[in-house]
Design a protein around this motif. Sequence first.
Motif, PDB file in Angstrom:
ATOM      1  N   UNK A  55      14.228  87.035 127.152  1.00 15.06           N
ATOM      2  CA  UNK A  55      13.388  86.440 126.134  1.00 15.06           C
ATOM      3  C   UNK A  55      11.880  86.601 126.364  1.00 15.06           C
ATOM      4  N   UNK A  56      11.416  86.530 127.609  1.00 11.60           N
ATOM      5  CA  UNK A  56       9.968  86.532 127.862  1.00 11.60           C
ATOM      6  C   UNK A  56       9.514  87.850 128.452  1.00 11.60           C
ATOM      7  N   UNK A  57       8.450  88.410 127.867  1.00  5.44           N
ATOM      8  CA  UNK A  57       7.755  88.058 126.636  1.00  5.44           C
ATOM      9  C   UNK A  57       8.444  88.678 125.435  1.00  5.44           C
ATOM     10  N   UNK A  58       8.048  88.255 124.259  1.00  5.53           N
ATOM     11  CA  UNK A  58       8.606  88.824 123.031  1.00  5.53           C
ATOM     12  C   UNK A  58       8.149  90.271 122.886  1.00  5.53           C
ATOM     13  N   UNK A  59       9.105  91.179 122.927  1.00  2.00           N
ATOM     14  CA  UNK A  59       8.782  92.598 122.781  1.00  2.00           C
ATOM     15  C   UNK A  59       8.265  92.939 121.401  1.00  2.00           C
ATOM     16  N   UNK A  60       8.837  92.300 120.368  1.00  3.78           N
ATOM     17  CA  UNK A  60       8.361  92.529 119.002  1.00  3.78           C
ATOM     18  C   UNK A  60       6.894  92.113 118.875  1.00  3.78           C
ATOM     19  N   UNK A  61       6.568  90.940 119.421  1.00  2.00           N
ATOM     20  CA  UNK A  61       5.190  90.449 119.350  1.00  2.00           C
ATOM     21  C   UNK A  61       4.260  91.332 120.170  1.00  2.00           C
ATOM     22  N   UNK A  62       4.702  91.713 121.358  1.00  4.17           N
ATOM     23  CA  UNK A  62       3.864  92.530 122.240  1.00  4.17           C
ATOM     24  C   UNK A  62       3.571  93.889 121.612  1.00  4.17           C
ATOM     25  N   UNK A  83      -7.080  94.966 110.936  1.00  2.88           N
ATOM     26  CA  UNK A  83      -6.871  93.582 110.478  1.00  2.88           C
ATOM     27  C   UNK A  83      -5.613  93.465 109.626  1.00  2.88           C
ATOM     28  N   UNK A  84      -5.314  94.486 108.838  1.00  2.00           N
ATOM     29  CA  UNK A  84      -4.051  94.479 108.080  1.00  2.00           C
ATOM     30  C   UNK A  84      -2.870  94.478 109.054  1.00  2.00           C
ATOM     31  N   UNK A  85      -2.998  95.258 110.129  1.00  4.19           N
ATOM     32  CA  UNK A  85      -1.939  95.308 111.144  1.00  4.19           C
ATOM     33  C   UNK A  85      -1.811  93.976 111.873  1.00  4.19           C
ATOM     34  N   UNK A  86      -2.921  93.283 112.103  1.00  9.81           N
ATOM     35  CA  UNK A  86      -2.874  91.963 112.749  1.00  9.81           C
ATOM     36  C   UNK A  86      -2.092  90.984 111.889  1.00  9.81           C
ATOM     37  N   UNK A  87      -2.307  91.027 110.591  1.00  9.78           N
ATOM     38  CA  UNK A  87      -1.561  90.136 109.685  1.00  9.78           C
ATOM     39  C   UNK A  87      -0.068  90.443 109.772  1.00  9.78           C
ATOM     40  N   UNK A  88       0.288  91.716 109.703  1.00  9.04           N
ATOM     41  CA  UNK A  88       1.700  92.094 109.814  1.00  9.04           C
ATOM     42  C   UNK A  88       2.252  91.704 111.183  1.00  9.04           C
ATOM     43  N   UNK A  89       1.490  91.927 112.237  1.00  9.24           N
ATOM     44  CA  UNK A  89       1.929  91.568 113.592  1.00  9.24           C
ATOM     45  C   UNK A  89       2.191  90.070 113.701  1.00  9.24           C
ATOM     46  N   UNK A  90       1.327  89.260 113.099  1.00  6.46           N
ATOM     47  CA  UNK A  90       1.505  87.800 113.139  1.00  6.46           C
ATOM     48  C   UNK A  90       2.769  87.387 112.385  1.00  6.46           C
ATOM     49  N   UNK A  91       3.041  88.039 111.275  1.00 10.90           N
ATOM     50  CA  UNK A  91       4.261  87.717 110.512  1.00 10.90           C
ATOM     51  C   UNK A  91       5.501  88.124 111.305  1.00 10.90           C
ATOM     52  N   UNK A  92       5.447  89.289 111.944  1.00  6.75           N
ATOM     53  CA  UNK A  92       6.573  89.725 112.782  1.00  6.75           C
ATOM     54  C   UNK A  92       6.774  88.734 113.934  1.00  6.75           C
ATOM     55  N   UNK A  93       5.682  88.305 114.565  1.00 10.50           N
ATOM     56  CA  UNK A  93       5.780  87.348 115.671  1.00 10.50           C
ATOM     57  C   UNK A  93       6.397  86.036 115.190  1.00 10.50           C
ATOM     58  N   UNK A  94       5.962  85.544 114.032  1.00 17.85           N
ATOM     59  CA  UNK A  94       6.537  84.306 113.499  1.00 17.85           C
ATOM     60  C   UNK A  94       8.020  84.479 113.185  1.00 17.85           C
TER      61      UNK A  94
END
Length: 177
Positions: free
Chosen positions: A96-103, A122-133
């Motif tokens: 589980x640690x760390x989240x590979x998708x988030x990383x 910044x568009x990628x950061x938004x997508x990355x945050x949604x993937x992390x959530x």
Amino acid sequence: MELDILDAIQKIRTPFGDFIMPLITRLGDMGLFWIALAVLLIIFPKTRRTGMVVGVALVLDVILCNALLKPLVARVRPYDVNLTVQLLISRPIDYSFPSGHSAASFAAASAMLFAGSKRLGWAAVVLAAIIAFSRLYLYVHYPTDVLGGILLGIICGFVASKIVTILVNKLEKRKSA
């Protein structure tokens, strides 16, 4: 406390969320979306340097996250602790640690920002945050797994930008010599 956060997220689940979150999380599967984006960026001369930084960041991420930290920490996943949760996706088989998708997502997004591609970054950061959530929504990571993945990804993006800058500068010196 982390399970309390995940359980609270489970209480706000919706049919639309149950449909869309597995699709969003698939964008992070094996970093394929980010790898494809890096290749696409490398193809075009205008974005080639950004693509190289993203590629190096993803390589650093897979080494540090998947080869080093996950086996070293060996943290069990939250669905193995709370057996009552019904998963919407297949059970991941790694730790589980760390989240590979988030990383991977934040490695690519921050690499774009550090490389100077602000709009795309910044568009990628938004997508990355949604993937992390999505990893929390799907109950496959603890919040600290996701935060650890985000931090690791940002570090990989930063280090990759420095590595590519050094390599490009060396190549330019050789060409001018």
